[in-house]
Motif scaffolding. Sequence first.
Motif, PDB file in Angstrom:
ATOM      1  N   ASP A  95       6.088  11.924  13.126  1.00  0.00           N
ATOM      2  CA  ASP A  95       6.432  11.609  14.423  1.00  0.00           C
ATOM      3  C   ASP A  95       6.410   9.810  14.326  1.00  0.00           C
ATOM      4  N   THR A  96       5.310   9.359  13.605  1.00  0.00           N
ATOM      5  CA  THR A  96       4.956   8.043  13.605  1.00  0.00           C
ATOM      6  C   THR A  96       4.683   7.509  12.281  1.00  0.00           C
ATOM      7  N   VAL A  97       4.614   6.210  12.175  1.00  0.00           N
ATOM      8  CA  VAL A  97       4.385   5.540  10.912  1.00  0.00           C
ATOM      9  C   VAL A  97       3.157   5.998  10.395  1.00  0.00           C
ATOM     10  N   GLU A  98       2.172   6.079  11.293  1.00  0.00           N
ATOM     11  CA  GLU A  98       1.062   6.397  10.742  1.00  0.00           C
ATOM     12  C   GLU A  98       0.946   7.847  10.285  1.00  0.00           C
ATOM     13  N   ASP A  99       1.584   8.873  10.711  1.00  0.00           N
ATOM     14  CA  ASP A  99       1.830  10.084  10.146  1.00  0.00           C
ATOM     15  C   ASP A  99       2.173   9.958   8.659  1.00  0.00           C
ATOM     16  N   TRP A 100       3.484   9.251   8.591  1.00  0.00           N
ATOM     17  CA  TRP A 100       4.015   8.953   7.144  1.00  0.00           C
ATOM     18  C   TRP A 100       2.958   8.343   6.181  1.00  0.00           C
ATOM     19  N   GLY A 101       1.967   7.802   6.807  1.00  0.00           N
ATOM     20  CA  GLY A 101       0.698   7.236   5.822  1.00  0.00           C
ATOM     21  C   GLY A 101       0.058   8.301   5.363  1.00  0.00           C
ATOM     22  N   GLU A 102      -0.211   9.323   6.255  1.00  0.00           N
ATOM     23  CA  GLU A 102      -1.008  10.421   6.184  1.00  0.00           C
ATOM     24  C   GLU A 102      -0.308  11.691   4.960  1.00  0.00           C
ATOM     25  N   LEU A 103       0.951  11.474   4.803  1.00  0.00           N
ATOM     26  CA  LEU A 103       1.461  12.657   4.032  1.00  0.00           C
ATOM     27  C   LEU A 103       1.295  12.483   2.668  1.00  0.00           C
ATOM     28  N   PRO A 104       1.114  13.508   1.855  1.00  0.00           N
ATOM     29  CA  PRO A 104       0.839  13.600   0.301  1.00  0.00           C
ATOM     30  C   PRO A 104       2.022  12.811  -0.445  1.00  0.00           C
ATOM     31  N   ALA A 105       1.965  12.284  -1.448  1.00  0.00           N
ATOM     32  CA  ALA A 105       2.676  11.717  -2.159  1.00  0.00           C
ATOM     33  C   ALA A 105       4.113  12.476  -2.431  1.00  0.00           C
ATOM     34  N   ASP A 106       3.907  13.749  -2.767  1.00  0.00           N
ATOM     35  CA  ASP A 106       5.068  14.414  -3.138  1.00  0.00           C
ATOM     36  C   ASP A 106       5.778  14.685  -1.675  1.00  0.00           C
ATOM     37  N   ALA A 107       5.214  14.737  -0.562  1.00  0.00           N
ATOM     38  CA  ALA A 107       6.219  14.979   0.477  1.00  0.00           C
ATOM     39  C   ALA A 107       6.991  13.649   0.945  1.00  0.00           C
ATOM     40  N   ARG A 108       6.127  12.657   0.629  1.00  0.00           N
ATOM     41  CA  ARG A 108       6.536  11.148   0.891  1.00  0.00           C
ATOM     42  C   ARG A 108       8.058  11.204   0.135  1.00  0.00           C
ATOM     43  N   ALA A 109       7.794  11.233  -1.327  1.00  0.00           N
ATOM     44  CA  ALA A 109       8.698  11.235  -2.231  1.00  0.00           C
ATOM     45  C   ALA A 109      10.298  12.253  -1.718  1.00  0.00           C
ATOM     46  N   ALA A 110       9.729  13.328  -1.452  1.00  0.00           N
ATOM     47  CA  ALA A 110      11.018  14.306  -1.058  1.00  0.00           C
ATOM     48  C   ALA A 110      11.839  13.940   0.215  1.00  0.00           C
ATOM     49  N   VAL A 111      10.939  13.349   1.129  1.00  0.00           N
ATOM     50  CA  VAL A 111      11.692  12.870   2.309  1.00  0.00           C
ATOM     51  C   VAL A 111      12.492  11.635   2.063  1.00  0.00           C
ATOM     52  N   GLY A 112      11.690  10.679   1.254  1.00  0.00           N
ATOM     53  CA  GLY A 112      12.292   9.169   1.122  1.00  0.00           C
ATOM     54  C   GLY A 112      13.688   9.359   0.203  1.00  0.00           C
ATOM     55  N   LEU A 113      13.886  10.329  -0.589  1.00  0.00           N
ATOM     56  CA  LEU A 113      15.250  10.448  -1.136  1.00  0.00           C
ATOM     57  C   LEU A 113      16.463  10.577  -0.178  1.00  0.00           C
ATOM     58  N   HIS A 114      15.948  10.881   1.152  1.00  0.00           N
ATOM     59  CA  HIS A 114      17.093  11.104   1.996  1.00  0.00           C
ATOM     60  C   HIS A 114      17.053   9.825   3.073  1.00  0.00           C
ATOM     61  N   VAL A 115      15.787   9.449   3.227  1.00  0.00           N
ATOM     62  CA  VAL A 115      15.619   8.482   4.254  1.00  0.00           C
ATOM     63  C   VAL A 115      14.868   7.166   3.570  1.00  0.00           C
ATOM     64  N   PRO A 116      15.723   6.502   2.939  1.00  0.00           N
ATOM     65  CA  PRO A 116      15.181   5.409   2.226  1.00  0.00           C
ATOM     66  C   PRO A 116      14.494   4.142   2.972  1.00  0.00           C
ATOM     67  N   ALA A 117      14.748   4.058   4.235  1.00  0.00           N
ATOM     68  CA  ALA A 117      13.927   3.137   4.783  1.00  0.00           C
ATOM     69  C   ALA A 117      12.644   3.497   4.948  1.00  0.00           C
ATOM     70  N   LEU A 118      12.022   4.689   5.017  1.00  0.00           N
ATOM     71  CA  LEU A 118      10.512   5.219   5.009  1.00  0.00           C
ATOM     72  C   LEU A 118      10.084   5.078   3.607  1.00  0.00           C
ATOM     73  N   ARG A 119      10.799   5.254   2.516  1.00  0.00           N
ATOM     74  CA  ARG A 119      10.593   5.410   1.214  1.00  0.00           C
ATOM     75  C   ARG A 119      10.111   3.801   0.942  1.00  0.00           C
ATOM     76  N   ASP A 120      10.861   2.962   1.439  1.00  0.00           N
ATOM     77  CA  ASP A 120      10.614   1.504   1.054  1.00  0.00           C
ATOM     78  C   ASP A 120       9.534   1.129   1.602  1.00  0.00           C
ATOM     79  N   ARG A 121       8.687   1.778   2.618  1.00  0.00           N
ATOM     80  CA  ARG A 121       7.473   1.471   3.062  1.00  0.00           C
ATOM     81  C   ARG A 121       6.408   1.536   2.046  1.00  0.00           C
ATOM     82  N   ASP A 122       6.611   2.451   0.968  1.00  0.00           N
ATOM     83  CA  ASP A 122       5.721   2.635  -0.073  1.00  0.00           C
ATOM     84  C   ASP A 122       5.748   1.405  -1.054  1.00  0.00           C
ATOM     85  N   ALA A 123       6.913   0.886  -1.099  1.00  0.00           N
ATOM     86  CA  ALA A 123       7.002  -0.085  -2.262  1.00  0.00           C
ATOM     87  C   ALA A 123       6.006  -1.465  -2.188  1.00  0.00           C
TER      88      ALA A 123
END
Length: 290
Positions: A262-290
């Motif tokens: 629900d929040t940016v803080e939640d995104w930071g708590e996700l395991p790397a594989d979950a962030r990678a899977a979601v980031g494929l479809h939502v680049p704006a979130l993926r780019d936060r890890d760059a």
Amino acid sequence: MGDLVLPDGGARPGAAGRPARVVAVVPLRDGSSGKSRLAHVLDPASRSRLIAVLARHVVGTLLASDGVERVVVVTSDPRFTWRALRDVVVDESGDAAHAGSDGLPLLTADADRLRIVLQPADRPGLDAAVERGREIASEDAAARGPVRLLVAHADLPALTPADVAALLAEDAPVVVATDRRGEGTNLLALEPPASAPSTTTVLRDSGSERQDPRARPGGGPVVEGFRFRFGPDSRAAHVAEAERLGLRAVVVQRPGTAIDLDTVEDWGELPADARAAVGLHVPALRDRDA
């Protein structure tokens, strides 16, 4: 207060005699009004894609979980929901050999286990959506026997079949999988009698009651069932509801069930594989890890 089960990575043996049939209910409002707390980092189109990819992951995980007989998605926007879940039920191989004689793509083996249900406009809200799913789940209970009900929110990007198995293995009539703060309810498993539809709908805002005549075959007495209490502090509310009915409740906290998005803080708590899977479809979130 319900028993707290800390994450240990393993499932517990279930009780003998519990219903073998499990029906999962996933409430999914629509593709435009959710994830508002991410509006400062995601535009409306990105939020819609996020809602879709999360729902697809949750529904796909439930369908891949042993013991889950079918999944009922209750939504106010069936068109969006169908588009979001299309990959789950339609064979996208692209091979002409996989097309039916009418030229339409063939359905996957999971297609007949997924049902998308319109939430009635006169029954709005999350609790009402879940209650509608519970009604659908119990439609054939008289003929095929009782079911266990598993309610799952549609935004759990780290959910795995092992998480579902662990939840269903808990030996309690009511099992609450709480969020990472220990306050909310991300999944809820109910055995009979709690899994049976309520025969009295309680309107908490007014304190009055509305009786559903469909739930009174033969004019029998009205018996109030387990009331859903999703919203702020729903973990405590669901445990209290179990206690009100004299049912034992267990609270489970596992990494895959605890983290919603629900929040940016939640995104930071996700395991790397979950962030990678979601980031494929939502680049704006993926780019936060760059």
